[in-house]
Design a protein around this motif. Structure first.
Motif, mmCIF file in Angstrom:
data_model
loop_
_atom_site.group_PDB
_atom_site.id
_atom_site.type_symbol
_atom_site.label_atom_id
_atom_site.label_comp_id
_atom_site.label_asym_id
_atom_site.label_seq_id
_atom_site.Cartn_x
_atom_site.Cartn_y
_atom_site.Cartn_z
ATOM 1 N N PHE A 102 68.923 34.547 35.053
ATOM 2 C CA PHE A 102 67.925 35.447 35.623
ATOM 3 C C PHE A 102 68.367 36.904 35.654
ATOM 4 O O PHE A 102 67.561 37.810 35.441
ATOM 5 N N ASP A 103 69.633 37.157 35.912
ATOM 6 C CA ASP A 103 70.090 38.526 36.137
ATOM 7 C C ASP A 103 71.298 38.924 35.315
ATOM 8 O O ASP A 103 71.885 39.980 35.564
ATOM 9 N N GLY A 104 71.665 38.092 34.353
ATOM 10 C CA GLY A 104 72.814 38.406 33.515
ATOM 11 C C GLY A 104 72.415 39.123 32.238
ATOM 12 O O GLY A 104 71.356 39.752 32.152
ATOM 13 N N GLU A 105 73.253 39.021 31.235
ATOM 14 C CA GLU A 105 72.982 39.657 29.951
ATOM 15 C C GLU A 105 71.819 38.969 29.250
ATOM 16 O O GLU A 105 71.541 37.786 29.478
ATOM 17 N N ARG A 106 71.158 39.720 28.354
ATOM 18 C CA ARG A 106 69.975 39.213 27.663
ATOM 19 C C ARG A 106 70.279 37.948 26.865
ATOM 20 O O ARG A 106 69.423 37.085 26.721
ATOM 21 N N ARG A 107 71.507 37.811 26.392
ATOM 22 C CA ARG A 107 71.836 36.640 25.578
ATOM 23 C C ARG A 107 71.758 35.344 26.375
ATOM 24 O O ARG A 107 71.708 34.248 25.814
ATOM 25 N N TYR A 108 71.744 35.446 27.716
ATOM 26 C CA TYR A 108 71.678 34.267 28.562
ATOM 27 C C TYR A 108 70.274 33.988 29.104
ATOM 28 O O TYR A 108 70.063 32.956 29.744
ATOM 29 N N GLY A 109 69.333 34.892 28.904
ATOM 30 C CA GLY A 109 68.000 34.646 29.441
ATOM 31 C C GLY A 109 67.190 35.895 29.633
ATOM 32 O O GLY A 109 66.971 36.672 28.700
ATOM 33 N N TYR A 110 66.750 36.131 30.865
ATOM 34 C CA TYR A 110 65.855 37.239 31.158
ATOM 35 C C TYR A 110 66.481 38.612 30.927
ATOM 36 O O TYR A 110 65.787 39.580 30.632
ATOM 37 N N GLY A 111 67.767 38.709 31.123
ATOM 38 C CA GLY A 111 68.414 40.009 30.989
ATOM 39 C C GLY A 111 68.180 40.920 32.182
ATOM 40 O O GLY A 111 68.147 42.142 32.062
ATOM 41 N N SER A 154 74.937 37.524 16.961
ATOM 42 C CA SER A 154 75.686 38.431 17.836
ATOM 43 C C SER A 154 76.638 37.699 18.771
ATOM 44 O O SER A 154 77.670 38.240 19.177
ATOM 45 N N HIS A 155 76.270 36.457 19.134
ATOM 46 C CA HIS A 155 77.067 35.680 20.074
ATOM 47 C C HIS A 155 77.013 34.216 19.666
ATOM 48 O O HIS A 155 76.211 33.824 18.818
ATOM 49 N N ASP A 156 77.840 33.427 20.281
ATOM 50 C CA ASP A 156 77.791 31.976 20.079
ATOM 51 C C ASP A 156 76.579 31.448 20.841
ATOM 52 O O ASP A 156 76.614 31.311 22.062
ATOM 53 N N LYS A 157 75.498 31.157 20.119
ATOM 54 C CA LYS A 157 74.260 30.783 20.780
ATOM 55 C C LYS A 157 74.373 29.452 21.525
ATOM 56 O O LYS A 157 73.701 29.238 22.536
ATOM 57 N N ALA A 158 75.223 28.574 21.035
ATOM 58 C CA ALA A 158 75.419 27.308 21.739
ATOM 59 C C ALA A 158 75.973 27.542 23.138
ATOM 60 O O ALA A 158 75.558 26.905 24.111
ATOM 61 N N VAL A 159 76.898 28.489 23.258
ATOM 62 C CA VAL A 159 77.458 28.836 24.569
ATOM 63 C C VAL A 159 76.390 29.499 25.432
ATOM 64 O O VAL A 159 76.250 29.180 26.620
ATOM 65 N N SER A 160 75.637 30.416 24.844
ATOM 66 C CA SER A 160 74.575 31.099 25.587
ATOM 67 C C SER A 160 73.564 30.094 26.131
ATOM 68 O O SER A 160 73.105 30.195 27.272
ATOM 69 N N SER A 161 73.218 29.108 25.303
ATOM 70 C CA SER A 161 72.261 28.096 25.726
ATOM 71 C C SER A 161 72.811 27.245 26.861
ATOM 72 O O SER A 161 72.105 26.934 27.827
ATOM 73 N N GLU A 162 74.077 26.888 26.757
ATOM 74 C CA GLU A 162 74.708 26.096 27.809
ATOM 75 C C GLU A 162 74.676 26.830 29.146
ATOM 76 O O GLU A 162 74.379 26.236 30.195
ATOM 77 N N VAL A 163 74.954 28.118 29.115
ATOM 78 C CA VAL A 163 74.919 28.932 30.336
ATOM 79 C C VAL A 163 73.488 29.056 30.848
ATOM 80 O O VAL A 163 73.226 28.911 32.048
ATOM 81 N N ALA A 164 72.554 29.305 29.946
ATOM 82 C CA ALA A 164 71.160 29.503 30.342
ATOM 83 C C ALA A 164 70.595 28.279 31.046
ATOM 84 O O ALA A 164 69.842 28.404 32.029
ATOM 85 N N LYS A 165 70.973 27.097 30.584
ATOM 86 C CA LYS A 165 70.402 25.862 31.130
ATOM 87 C C LYS A 165 70.870 25.565 32.548
ATOM 88 O O LYS A 165 70.379 24.621 33.174
ATOM 89 N N ARG A 166 71.765 26.368 33.065
ATOM 90 C CA ARG A 166 72.139 26.221 34.475
ATOM 91 C C ARG A 166 71.110 26.884 35.382
ATOM 92 O O ARG A 166 71.106 26.650 36.592
ATOM 93 N N PHE A 167 70.288 27.757 34.806
ATOM 94 C CA PHE A 167 69.230 28.466 35.530
ATOM 95 C C PHE A 167 69.772 29.135 36.795
ATOM 96 O O PHE A 167 69.179 29.059 37.873
ATOM 97 N N GLY A 168 70.905 29.804 36.609
ATOM 98 C CA GLY A 168 71.541 30.503 37.716
ATOM 99 C C GLY A 168 71.485 32.003 37.545
ATOM 100 O O GLY A 168 70.578 32.544 36.909
ATOM 101 N N SER A 169 72.488 32.690 38.072
ATOM 102 C CA SER A 169 72.491 34.154 38.049
ATOM 103 C C SER A 169 72.536 34.710 36.633
ATOM 104 O O SER A 169 71.894 35.726 36.334
ATOM 105 N N ASP A 170 73.280 34.064 35.738
ATOM 106 C CA ASP A 170 73.352 34.560 34.359
ATOM 107 C C ASP A 170 71.990 34.499 33.678
ATOM 108 O O ASP A 170 71.620 35.413 32.938
#
Length: 219
Positions: free
Chosen positions: A42-51, A24-40
């Motif tokens: 914890f509170d961003g779209e599901r593709r970045y983490g908790y959703g 559905s998305h570029d998972k490499a980009v999603s992973s890069e964003v997720a590893k910042r452990f920021g707003s995306d």
């Protein structure tokens, strides 16, 4: 050290579409964003983490299971390493009656912690816990340590040993079959270390971790 599975009920309650995670998305980009452990994350779209996961009491039964298994007495000192917004900290305090506290490397998570837990959580790194030796009756770390690279994972496990008094419980990602390994790789965003239970056992022995553990399996 023992394998103690207290997490399965919570983990299996969530349905996951493994393939869509990578199509559905570029998972490499999603992973890069997720590893910042920021707003995306914890509170961003599901593709970045908790959703945007909000407290809904889902950890209460888990907290009760921990308290029962480790026979926690009222006021027991408990540390949650990688506490995120403090949901489990809150439940360990209210359900188990413990004196629980938590730390997380994410400043965003701590600043946006669950209001009832906010005064009991703080920013800290698992590889250098800001506590004296033997400060806690029980140390837990749920779905956190596999986010560390191997040298830091070793240090974090040794820190858990240091600040505890002999009882600890961690949950990490693992796999038993090729399919579970592939599903894990499809789904995970932040993992740096994931092994079979036998490999986890070997690693724990090498670094001197003596506590209990369980694996999350992506069946």
């Amino acid at each position: 050290m023992a394998y103690v599975d207290l997490i399965r009920e919570i983990h299996t309650a969530t349905e996951r579409d493994y393939l869509s995670r990578v199509t559905s998305h570029d998972k490499a980009v999603s992973s890069e964003v997720a590893k910042r452990f920021g707003s995306d994350y914890f509170d961003g779209e599901r593709r970045y983490g908790y959703g945007g996961y909000r407290y809904d009491g889902r950890w209460k039964r888990f907290a009760a299971a921990i308290a029962a298994h480790y026979e926690l007495q009222a006021g027991a000192r408990v540390l949650d390493v990688g506490c995120a917004k403090g949901f489990l900290v809150h439940d360990l305090r209210t359900v188990a009656g413990s004196n629980a506290t938590g730390v997380d490397v994410s400043r965003y998570a701590i600043e946006h912690a669950f209001p009832e837990a906010r005064e009991h959580v703080s920013v800290a790194d698992a590889v250098e816990l800001p506590f004296e030796d033997s400060s806690f009756d029980l140390v837990v770390s749920i779905n956190t340590l596999h986010n560390l690279r191997l040298p830091d994972l070793e240090r974090a496990l040794q820190e858990i040993e240091r600040v505890g008094t002999g009882h600890s419980y961690i949950v990490v990602d693992g796999y038993r079959t090729g399919r579970e390994k592939m599903n894990l790789m499809y789904w995970q965003l932040t993992c740096e270390c994931f092994f079979s239970p036998e490999e986890w056992d070997w690693l724990f022995a090498q670094v001197g971790y003596t506590g209990d553990y369980a694996c999350v399996f992506f069946e």
